[in-house]
Structures are given as C-alpha cells and as structure tokens.
Scaffold this active site. Structure first.
Site, short mmCIF file in Angstrom:
data_model
loop_
_atom_site.label_atom_id
_atom_site.label_comp_id
_atom_site.label_asym_id
_atom_site.label_seq_id
_atom_site.Cartn_x
_atom_site.Cartn_y
_atom_site.Cartn_z
N CYS B 265 7.56 -17.64 88.53
CA CYS B 265 6.19 -18.03 88.90
C CYS B 265 5.15 -16.91 88.78
O CYS B 265 4.10 -17.13 88.16
CB CYS B 265 6.12 -18.62 90.29
SG CYS B 265 7.67 -18.96 91.10
N ARG B 294 19.63 -13.68 90.88
CA ARG B 294 19.65 -13.72 92.35
C ARG B 294 21.02 -13.25 92.82
O ARG B 294 22.04 -13.71 92.30
CB ARG B 294 19.38 -15.15 92.86
CG ARG B 294 18.03 -15.65 92.41
CD ARG B 294 17.75 -17.05 92.89
NE ARG B 294 16.52 -17.54 92.29
CZ ARG B 294 16.07 -18.78 92.40
NH1 ARG B 294 16.77 -19.66 93.11
NH2 ARG B 294 14.94 -19.14 91.83
N GLN B 312 16.52 -20.91 84.17
CA GLN B 312 15.84 -22.10 84.70
C GLN B 312 15.07 -22.78 83.58
O GLN B 312 14.44 -22.10 82.77
CB GLN B 312 14.83 -21.69 85.76
CG GLN B 312 15.44 -21.26 87.06
CD GLN B 312 14.37 -21.02 88.11
OE1 GLN B 312 13.41 -20.31 87.86
NE2 GLN B 312 14.54 -21.61 89.28
N ASP B 314 12.19 -24.03 83.58
CA ASP B 314 11.12 -23.93 84.55
C ASP B 314 9.81 -24.39 83.94
O ASP B 314 9.60 -24.28 82.74
CB ASP B 314 11.01 -22.46 84.92
CG ASP B 314 10.51 -22.24 86.32
OD1 ASP B 314 10.19 -23.23 87.01
OD2 ASP B 314 10.44 -21.08 86.73
N HIS B 316 5.39 -24.63 85.24
CA HIS B 316 4.37 -24.66 86.26
C HIS B 316 3.21 -25.49 85.76
O HIS B 316 2.80 -25.36 84.61
CB HIS B 316 3.92 -23.24 86.61
CG HIS B 316 5.00 -22.47 87.29
ND1 HIS B 316 5.85 -21.64 86.61
CD2 HIS B 316 5.43 -22.48 88.58
CE1 HIS B 316 6.74 -21.14 87.46
NE2 HIS B 316 6.52 -21.64 88.65
N LYS B 397 8.04 -31.45 98.46
CA LYS B 397 8.75 -31.51 97.18
C LYS B 397 9.59 -32.78 97.06
O LYS B 397 9.86 -33.46 98.04
CB LYS B 397 9.67 -30.30 97.03
CG LYS B 397 10.85 -30.31 97.99
CD LYS B 397 11.91 -29.26 97.62
CE LYS B 397 12.99 -29.21 98.71
NZ LYS B 397 14.10 -28.34 98.38
N HIS B 443 5.65 -26.25 90.86
CA HIS B 443 6.84 -25.75 90.17
C HIS B 443 7.70 -26.95 89.84
O HIS B 443 7.85 -27.84 90.67
CB HIS B 443 7.72 -24.88 91.07
CG HIS B 443 7.02 -23.83 91.83
ND1 HIS B 443 6.95 -22.53 91.40
CD2 HIS B 443 6.37 -23.85 93.01
CE1 HIS B 443 6.30 -21.81 92.30
NE2 HIS B 443 5.94 -22.58 93.29
#
Lengths: 570, 570
Positions: B265, B294, B312, B314, B316, B397, B443
């Site tokens: 992000c 992580r 990911q 991912d 945005h 979410k 996200h």
C-alpha cells in the site's frame, strides 16, 4: 583560452554584483566554470546579463597582466578575499605567487592566459547554468554558486556542442519519464528505487511478455525465487566474503541474519540441488526476472541507469562439457536477437580472459570456456576486443555493448562462466559412465537490468517508441460531445482486439487534444466525428504527421497490428 | 470409549514392550493417542502387532476396574513410573486419586471408562502413526513416542473417516508439489520461502498471464514497486506502530532503517502522491503482483498455505464518494469471475463491520462504505454472514471464502476499505468545486497470495488441472527410436502453436512412458509410431483413459485449443 574566459566571467560577475567574493574557477573538457559567494541567489535567467557584460569586456580588448610577487605581498593583496586567501595559504611557503589582473579582477594565476581580452572574440562560448556547490566540495563548508559554461575555439564547434547537449537533454530518460508519466524515484522512501507508474507498467508488461515468450521459444524454463535468504546462502556462495560492501545490511531474526538478495544465483542452485541430476536431464536453462538489491553509493545513483534495486533478466545454464559450445553459441545468438528486437543493432563484444594471480578453476576449463566464447563471437561475425586477464576470478566472460542513436556505448548483455559456485555448492550430475561430475555453470543477462535497459531504451528512442512498446497505441479523440458514444465504441473495439487504446473525453478542443497526444508521442490518433460515426470509419493521424481520413476500422486495425507484429515504428 | 481404547492400547504396548514407561494419553475429536518411553524406536510397521494385541485384550472381555485411594497410596503404587508419578504430583494435595486397571495396566483415571474391554468390540479403530513428541510439549524434556489412532463407535464411521484421511493425504499440495516437481521450500536457506521450479513456473506464468490480461480488460493498470523502503514509509503508514511483530527486522544503512515490505500500500500511495490528482482522473485501479514478506512464527508455517514470503495479487482503488458504489460492485463481480475461472464455484461472503472502541474515520464514511459492501453482496446474490464489529480499525471489509472439493473452507479474496492511510499520507484530489478532498481507498486481493492460492488449487484439483494450467499439456511419446524424428517434429509444431509440449525420448519402453505421464497427470499423450509418421497423424491417449488413434494433427490441436480456451478438463 578557457582560463581567460573564466577570468572574464569572474570580472563580469564582480561588475554586476559588487560585494561578490570570487572563490575558484577551473577549465573543463568542454568549457569552464567559476564558483562565487554572491549577495543574492542567481537563477539561469540572470545569465544573459553576465554574458553581455563578458562580451563588453572582450570588446574593450584589455590586457591580461600577469605578475609575480612574494606570498606575503599576495596575502596583503587578497586581504578581504576569504576564498582567494585560503587558496593562497595552500601554495608552498616561501615561494612566489603569480597573479593575473584584467578588467578590474585579480586572481591567483593558474597557468597561461591570452594576451588581451580581445583575442577571445573569435571563441564560441555560452553560459549554461547556475548551480549550488560546496566550497571545496565539502558539505560542512559554505554553499557557493557555480556558473558553468561551454567554450570552444569557434562558434561552429560551440554550436555543434550545444546541439548535442540539447539532444541529450531532450532524450534524458528522467525528463521523458516524467513527461510521459512512466516512473518515479522517491528519495524520502529510499534513493535509487524505481516506482513504475501505470504507463511505465504497460511498457514493462509488453517487454516482460515478449521476454517470457522468447525464453520459452528458446528452450528456457522460467523459475521464481525469494528475495531474502539466510546468511548461510551467502557464506556458501562467497558473496559475504568478497561482495558484502555492495549488499544491504542483514535483517536479524531468531539469531539468524537474513539478507535481501544481490544476485539470484544461489537460489537457482538450491533448485538444482533439490533433485539428483543426470547427464540425460542437462542442459538446464533457467531464467528469472529476479529483482535484486545492491547498496550503490548515493553519489553514483543516476535516474534508472544506476539504481539500488533492479530486475535482472537473469538466467543460469547448467550443462555438460560436451554441451558447452552449443549452449554458448545459442546464448550469444539469442542475446543479439533480443537486442536487435529493441533496435540496438550496433553491438560490440568484449572478451575477458583469466586474470593473473588468484583465480579458481582448472586450466583446461578456463581454456575450453574462453575458446567457446571466442568461437561463438566469431561465428556471429561480431567485432570484438579482448581484455587479457580482465575476467573475474571465477571465470571468463563476454560483455556486449550497444551504441545508441547518439553514439554512446552502453553495456547491456553479459555471458559469464562460473567455476566457483558449482564447487562451493558441490553441484554434480551423474555422467554416462555413472560417476558424479561437476556441471558447467553460466550466468547470463540479455537486457541486463530492466530498469537500466528501460532508461537506455527511452533515450535511444527519444520517447518515440515502436508501436508494440507504446503505453498508449491509439488515442481516441472525439471531435465533440456528440461523437463520444461512437468514440467509446471504437475504443472498446480496439481494446477487445488487444490494442492499448485510451480516449480523451476532456474539456479541451480537438486541436488541444491532438497536441496533448503529440506531446505523449502516441503513434496513432483516431479523430472521430459525425462523418466517421455515420460511415463506421476512422480518421487516423499518425505520429509522423500523415493523416488518412475515413478509413474502414478493420483496415486501420490491420495496419496497426502489422506494425506491432513487426516491432516497427508507426 | 476413546479413553478405554487408549487404556487398552497402553496395556497392549506394555505386553509387547516390557520395560516401556507409559506417560499420558488423551482423547481427540476423531480418536485417541498415548505417549510412551520405549526401549526401542518404533516405526509404523510395528503398529499391526500392537493392533492385534489390542484386539486380543478386547476379545478377552476383561473389566476396567476403577478404584479410589489417597495420594500417598497412589505414589506408592506408581513408584518406578516416572511419568505417572509426575502426573500424580500435579493433582491437588490431600485429595483422593482415581485409578483404572485393566489387562495388567493401571493408569490415573481421567474420567469414566467402559465396563469391560469386550464392550469395545463394536467400535471401529485404527492405529494411524508413530511420531516423536516431547514430554509436556517441552523441547528440554525427554522425547517420547506417540501412537495416534482414529476411533469411532462403528466400523462404517471409521471407514469413511479413513477414506477422507486418504483423500487429504493424496491431495496434499506438498506431496503433489514434489511428485510433479512444482516447487520446494528450503529450511536451511530460510523457512517459509517458496522456490518455484520450472514446471511450477509454467503454471505461475499461465496464472499471471491470465491475471494480467483480465486486469487490463477490467480497467486496471499494472504497477511495479520496490520491495524495500525507508522506515519513514512505515512510520507514516503506521505499520511500525501496530504491525512491527510481523515484519522482518530492519536493515540499517547510512543511519537509516530500511524494511522489506509486508504490504504494497504505501508504495502505491507514493505513486498517487507523485502528481496532483483531479476528480476527472479518478477512479484509479492500480494492481501489482507484489511480493511481500512477513515473519510468521515458525510453528505456524505449513507448505505453501502459510509462508513468510508471498506474492499478493494486490490492487488499490482510489475513487470519489460517487464512484464508490460502482467500484465495489465491480470488484466483487471481478473477484467471483476470477475464483470461478479456477473452478471455485461455492463462495460465501463475510461482511465485517465497525469495531466498538478505537477506530478511525467519520461515521458517515463507515456507514456509506459498509452499505456499499452489503449492496454489492446482495446484487451478486451471495450467501453472507455479518461479523458485527469484526472489521479492522481502519475500515469495513468483505472476505470471500471458497469451499474446495473436500468441503474445506479457504479464505481467498478480501475487499477492504481504508480510512486510515489516506489521512496519514494526506491523499487528496481536486473536486469539481475546486476544493481538495480525500479519496476513498480500497485494498483488494482476489486470489490472495499466489503461493497460498497455488497450494489450495493443487489440493482442489488433486493435481489433475484443467488443460490451460497444466505444466505439460501434451507429452509426446515415440514408440521406438525410429519414431523419434517424427515425434520431435510434432513436438515442435505443438510448441509453435503455443502448446506446452514435452517429449520423452528416454530409455523406458512405451508402457513405462505412458505410466510416467499418467503419474504426472499430463492431460494428453501423443503416442507416435511408424503408422502415425507415415500418415502424418497422431494417436492420442487422454488423461481420462480414452484413446483416439490416427487423428489428423490439426484436428487434435483444435480440440486441445478449445479446452485451453474454455479452461476445461481434458
């Protein structure tokens, strides 16, 4: 001549800015510069006034008077001039000091001068820029103002130099990258790390897709490996021994050091070692678009051409001695094919051989590998130079350098043998005779790093890419609000056909929209109004300036597709 | 019943291994287990003997005698039994102790027992495995041997349980990943980090290509951002405040901490902030296959489904309030499309709303966003549950969970509002009225992480993928050496047609080659001999077992292409 001009510039600055302190000037390969402490901060806009003052001094044809005096006399002369006094204090004690005076300014003489300022009238010079510079280059000393200039013996040489500067400026990938909104770098988030914006991303995806397809076609497999690994990997590979200074420092977790990878090799080796390998399985050609991180000194960073994080188009070849010759030929042929696909056609090879002193690997391996490299170059008929003894300690290599459209040379591809890692990681395969043997290992990168390649490519094309690389291949421009629905339908048809098409439905008028698309160097503009909507045609303006009116959509699509297919300019 | 069976097992072990020390047993949801100190190390091969001994004890129909005594008496009884003595010492001082004796073994009674061993004869039980287990789960205490068993009230329940276990074992992505040579993990180079091998790489490239194409078709742009950034980014984002424990530790360089990214992000936000943004530019849909790291606890790592480094899928979304509703609907529709493309058709939604106590963002934003999520779910007609107050502090979410072919639920997609980052990074756009406004930020990840998705997908397909995903789509099998040239030409034609085709020119005979291809679950085998070579046809054996002989090459290619196009099984 450049020294004399620097003196004239200092005199001119003193006339326009009384109270200015002169620090020091030098001659450069293409001109001169002088650093000043000034009562105000200059911008480039002030340079024409200084230029005019210089030309007055030259027109007045006054002499450069050089004289010699003791250091003591000189200290007295330069009292009130802190920078000149400091320079003076650096001269040999007890020696004499030469000074030069002209047009009301006296400097410590750094070498011969012209006789009079008038003799400079045939020179070509141009003040280029004002910038900040620390005194003595030391960030703890005062920040001065530096005026830089180009200077040549005649106007013609100056003109061609300035023309080239202008070319370089216009092609600067940092400038084009910003104009076309392709990428950015962010000092505050970490210097030398590239952010690919949506339009840069489209180009990178086009490059990567091509790269992957070609690699599969050429018998490569694509692997993906992590960006971090335990220090064990880098101790075994030896990187921590001889390469630590260029690596980011470790992350300590659970009493173990993890490093972000500076190279992909140890990871590919882990895959090799995951199974027993037989001569029947070889050769392996494993490629990865692997992003690596190296902590280059911040002073050396430059746009995309020198960065701290970059994606190598890396591959490792593992093969038997019998396969080596064929593999090297193949990889060189493939390198040239890839470079030529991006219009880099002027390629030279550099062959680096075994260094004297410390190196690893048996003599016969070095000889066999070096000869394989040489034969491959000769088979391709490439011009090449040999750097005798210039190889790394672990193996010989070929570097390929390309000349760009301004004649600058860039090293892109590397084909590098490695006799070190197979030994250190204990790589083996079972030979035809059942015994365990060590494979040959070759590192190779064709484009080098995607970031650096992208920077070089942008400058080589000056932002006008062949159609297959353009972030926007067609800009759809409705001539008025009524044309929006038809324009939208055309854009959807283009997208469905796999063409990167955008639409400009903004408030600007048609001319402004065309202008905006031209600035972006978009290869095709579809200008659509009522006439086109009614006939289901398109009017197409090409980047080169041509325009074709009311062409059937499918015909135009066909033309564009062919240009993409052939990797041609519009 | 399970307690009684555990007792019987301990008694049986004592009979077969005199000198064994019993430690402790427990009942589990689907059986029981008991830990022992044994004079020798057991393997699973010894389990049938213990099973037989147990059935003898059950056949003998002896009573379970429970008696009560003082702690002192119990200590005397269990002298020489170190584990039972230790368990005894953990009971309340001054209390009484119940013991149970049957078939020559006395244990501290942990609850009610059956009356006699004979009453267990109608149960279904099966000893499953022997494994090591530290006493009290403490790695500083002795390592014991644990025998685990399944047990149900009848044979039928046991059989269906064992069948399911077998299903799970056969589908285990770690097993299939090794059999099909798709990926590996290497503890010594860093736990939880995936290496994608050539065949896994082919599948990942197929997934990524599909993903990129669909994202472009659905109006996304693809960006690329670095894997490391200065601590400034993570201080501003707040990750260092509330997420530090899950991050790798910093790399200190030039007195600055750099972190490897746990999330993408802040990098996408840097691109947002690179230019002034207007309502006319929005919405932005920026996607990245961004690899993040992580530091999950090592005990929680599991194959690909719980890792430390993952990519990911991912994106945005930055949009205006007016666009939010449409954007959320679109992203949910797109999520379902993507999941269904991989045959995950049983999808449920979980809506998490504002938590009580600490949360950021105005009430009306929470309400508007939560309602947008709810409307989107209802528009798709999805079953959903609401987790009231279960949202993150920064926004509501939707999670999407899929049921796999064994009925297990996996959370894959997430659509998450964020009211925190736009505030912290000061994101704005110029509204229609000229004032600066804060965009909505969402996200979203559709597949979640490529690694985890890959693991779940392998298990869901049990290694038999639809044709478009298969690493090898066609295995070309020449029936003898004479057929090699024709087989090679067929393979080249397949490759040129974009089909992933391999050839088996090994020493095995035809049957062995077919068997090897079946083990790999390759969808099509082209079995080529003289007949096919002469007629220019192919004989094709399908994974399902069907075979078609002497089919024209182009017809077979057409069939395969259609299966790929439609994402179908062979």
């Amino acid at each position: 001549m450049r020294r004399s001009l620097a003196h004239v510039m200092a005199a001119a600055v003193l006339r326009r800015y009384p109270g200015a302190k002169c620090a020091a000037g030098i001659c450069t390969d293409d001109g001169f510069r002088y650093d000043f402490e000034l009562p105000e901060t200059l911008t480039d806009a002030r340079l024409p006034e200084i230029d005019a003052e210089m030309r007055k001094i030259i027109g007045a044809d006054v002499p450069f008077s050089v004289s010699s005096m003791s250091r003591q006399e000189a200290f007295a002369l330069f009292s009130g001039e802190p920078y000149l006094t400091e320079r003076l204090s650096e001269t040999a004690e007890g020696g004499t000091v030469n000074t030069c005076t002209a047009a009301g300014f006296t400097d410590i003489a750094g070498g011969p001068y012209n006789g009079t300022t008038g003799s400079l009238s045939s020179c070509g010079f141009k003040l280029l820029s004002v910038s900040g510079a620390y005194w003595k280059g030391d960030e703890h000393r005062p920040m001065l103002q530096r005026i830089s200039a180009a200077a040549f013996s005649g106007e013609a040489q100056l003109a061609s130099y300035v023309e080239r500067l202008e070319q370089l400026r216009k092609r600067d990938h940092r400038l084009i990258g910003a104009e076309q909104d392709l990428f950015s770098l962010h000092e505050e988030a970490g210097p030398g790390l590239c952010y690919w914006h949506p339009k840069g991303g489209r180009m990178r995806v086009a490059i990567e897709n091509f790269w992957r397809d070609e690699h599969y076609k050429n018998g490569y497999e694509i692997v993906f490996t992590p960006h971090v690994g335990k220090s064990w990997l880098w101790e075994t590979s030896g990187h921590l021994g001889f390469y630590k200074d260029s690596m980011y420092n470790p992350m300590e977790m659970d009493n173990t050091d993890y490093y972000i990878k500076p190279m992909n090799c140890p990871f590919h080796i882990m895959i090799y070692k995951n199974s027993r390998r037989s001569y029947r399985d070889l050769p392996f050609r494993w490629a990865e678009l692997g992003t690596v991180y190296r902590f280059e000194k911040s002073g050396t960073l430059h746009g995309l051409t020198r960065v701290r994080g970059f994606t190598q188009d890396d591959a490792h070849i593992f093969c038997t001695p019998e396969q080596m010759d064929g593999e090297i030929s193949e990889v060189l042929r493939f390198s040239l094919y890839m470079l030529r696909s991006f219009d880099f056609t002027d390629v030279s090879a550099y062959l680096s051989t075994r260094p004297l002193g410390k190196s690893v690997g048996a003599d016969e391996k070095w000889t066999a590998a070096t000869e394989a490299l040489r034969r491959a170059i000769e088979r391709e008929g490439l011009a090449y130079e040999v750097d005798e003894g210039g190889g790394a300690f672990y193996g010989p290599k070929i570097d390929l350098k390309v000349k760009d459209s301004l004649g600058r040379e860039w090293q892109l591809s590397t084909i590098q043998f490695d006799f070190n890692l197979p030994e250190r990681f204990g790589l083996t395969y079972t030979g035809r005779d059942g015994s365990e043997k060590q494979p040959y290992m070759v590192h190779r990168a064709l484009l080098g790093s995607l970031e650096r390649f992208f920077g070089v490519m942008i400058e080589n094309y000056a932002g006008s890419y062949p159609v297959w690389l353009c972030p926007t291949q067609v800009q759809v421009i409705p001539v008025n609000r009524d044309a929006d629905p038809y324009a939208n339908s055309v854009r959807l048809k283009l997208r469905a056909a796999g063409i990167r098409a955008d639409i400009d439905t903004g408030e600007d008028n048609m001319k402004q929209k065309i202008k905006a698309a031209q600035v972006q160097k978009i290869p095709y503009m579809f200008i659509l109004g009522t006439k086109e909507a009614e006939s289901g045609t398109v009017s197409c303006r090409v980047r080169t300036g041509e325009q074709q009116n009311s062409v059937p959509f499918d015909d135009m699509l066909q033309i564009i597709r062919q240009k993409i297919e052939k990797k041609e300019q519009p």
